[in-house]
Design an enzyme around this catalytic site. Structure first.
Site, short mmCIF file in Angstrom:
data_model
loop_
_atom_site.label_atom_id
_atom_site.label_comp_id
_atom_site.label_asym_id
_atom_site.label_seq_id
_atom_site.Cartn_x
_atom_site.Cartn_y
_atom_site.Cartn_z
N ASP A 193 0.86 -1.18 0.00
CA ASP A 193 0.00 0.00 0.00
C ASP A 193 0.90 1.23 0.00
O ASP A 193 1.94 1.25 0.68
CB ASP A 193 -0.86 0.04 1.26
CG ASP A 193 -2.01 -0.96 1.25
OD1 ASP A 193 -2.05 -1.82 0.35
OD2 ASP A 193 -2.85 -0.89 2.16
N SER B 280 9.56 2.36 4.90
CA SER B 280 9.89 3.37 3.95
C SER B 280 9.43 3.11 2.53
O SER B 280 8.33 3.48 2.16
CB SER B 280 11.40 3.56 4.02
OG SER B 280 11.91 4.26 2.95
N HIS C 258 4.64 -7.44 -0.14
CA HIS C 258 4.22 -8.70 -0.75
C HIS C 258 4.84 -8.86 -2.14
O HIS C 258 5.36 -7.92 -2.72
CB HIS C 258 2.70 -8.75 -0.83
CG HIS C 258 2.03 -8.85 0.51
ND1 HIS C 258 1.34 -9.96 0.93
CD2 HIS C 258 1.96 -7.96 1.54
CE1 HIS C 258 0.86 -9.76 2.14
NE2 HIS C 258 1.22 -8.54 2.54
#
Length: 277
Positions: free
Chosen positions: A88, A242, A144
């Site tokens: 995300d 980060s 992921h």
């Protein structure tokens, strides 16, 4: 450089990150409660999509920061040759690598060989493609797999710990090739590909399912692996983290989605591009 980035050169980056790491790992009730509640309020964190929906359910700030999503909270694009976002966040930059150079910010680029800390790997990806995803503090902070692949090597690269945001990207030369990072190299259907997890100021650590939590050292550390992943599988996580950079070879013939550009908001599993193989 502006004042903000100049000051970061003179502060004890490693010491600050070490102290932050200790506090983030603390299970002392007052410490964890204060940090978790203050952070959740400051960044307007909603737990609606997460497995544990009470701030009191977390054992430490690290546990809260790396909180797990509910099953099916993210849809992983199922197209066979689709390459998806590893996290995300926001697209910082994406596009082609031209003669070893990746775009960091408008008017500023850096070298792929320096990012990967290996000149041979740099040559391999010299005319490939890349996508840089910045994870904001309020985002889900697990990384992921953007594609199916077999992890063949990890390379820990020590470095500076500049904060990562639009200001530092525009002002710090070679930001991603200077900051501490973990390079993960994979064998895929279109050749070798990489996911680079880049640390930053007060990042307390990087962990992967293959390596466990990475121990900071003064030297580059490499390890060979043979671990298969499917697209969407968890690869690792940031402790106060980060940026994740996906690097693809020329052979992938990457075709980016028209909706994906600098500043686009993305979710883990969302389609970024298709490999034309």
């Amino acid at each position: 450089m502006n004042v903000f980035t100049t000051l970061q050169q003179f502060v004890p980056q490693q010491k600050i990150s070490k102290v932050a790491g200790r506090l983030a790992a603390s299970r002392h009730p007052w410490v964890k409660r204060t940090f978790i509640r203050s952070f959740a309020k400051a960044y307007d964190v909603s737990l609606d999509e997460y497995e544990r929906q009470s701030l009191n359910a977390y054992e430490s700030f690290n546990d809260f920061f790396t909180r797990e999503l509910q099953d099916n909270a993210r849809i992983i694009d199922a197209s066979i040759n689709g390459i998806v976002s590893p996290a995300d966040g926001m697209i910082s930059q994406l596009g082609q690598i031209h003669d070893h150079k990746l775009l960091q910010a408008k008017g500023r680029d850096y070298d792929i060989g320096q990012l990967l800390a290996d000149s041979a790997d740099g040559d391999y990806f010299a005319d490939g493609s890349f996508a840089t995803v910045y994870l904001a503090p309020s985002n889900y902070h697990r990384v992921h797999m953007p594609f199916d692949g077999t992890l063949i090597k990890t390379r820990y690269v020590p470095g500076t710990l500049f904060s990562v945001n639009n200001t530092t990207a525009a002002n710090v030369p070679d930001l991603f090739a200077r900051n501490e990072r973990l390079v993960c190299l994979f064998d895929t259907a279109y050749g070798k590909a990489a996911v680079v997890m880049v640390g930053a100021m007060i990042v307390a650590g990087i962990e992967t399912v293959a390596t466990g939590k990475i121990s900071r050292t003064d030297d580059i550390q490499e390890a060979d692996h043979d671990m298969s992943f499917k697209k969407g599988d968890e690869l690792g996580r940031f402790y106060l983290g980060s940026t994740a950079i996906v690097v693809l070879p020329k052979a992938a013939k990457t075709e980016w989605q028209a909706t994906m550009q600098h500043g686009s908001t993305v979710q883990m599993g969302q389609l970024l591009a298709n490999a034309k193989i």
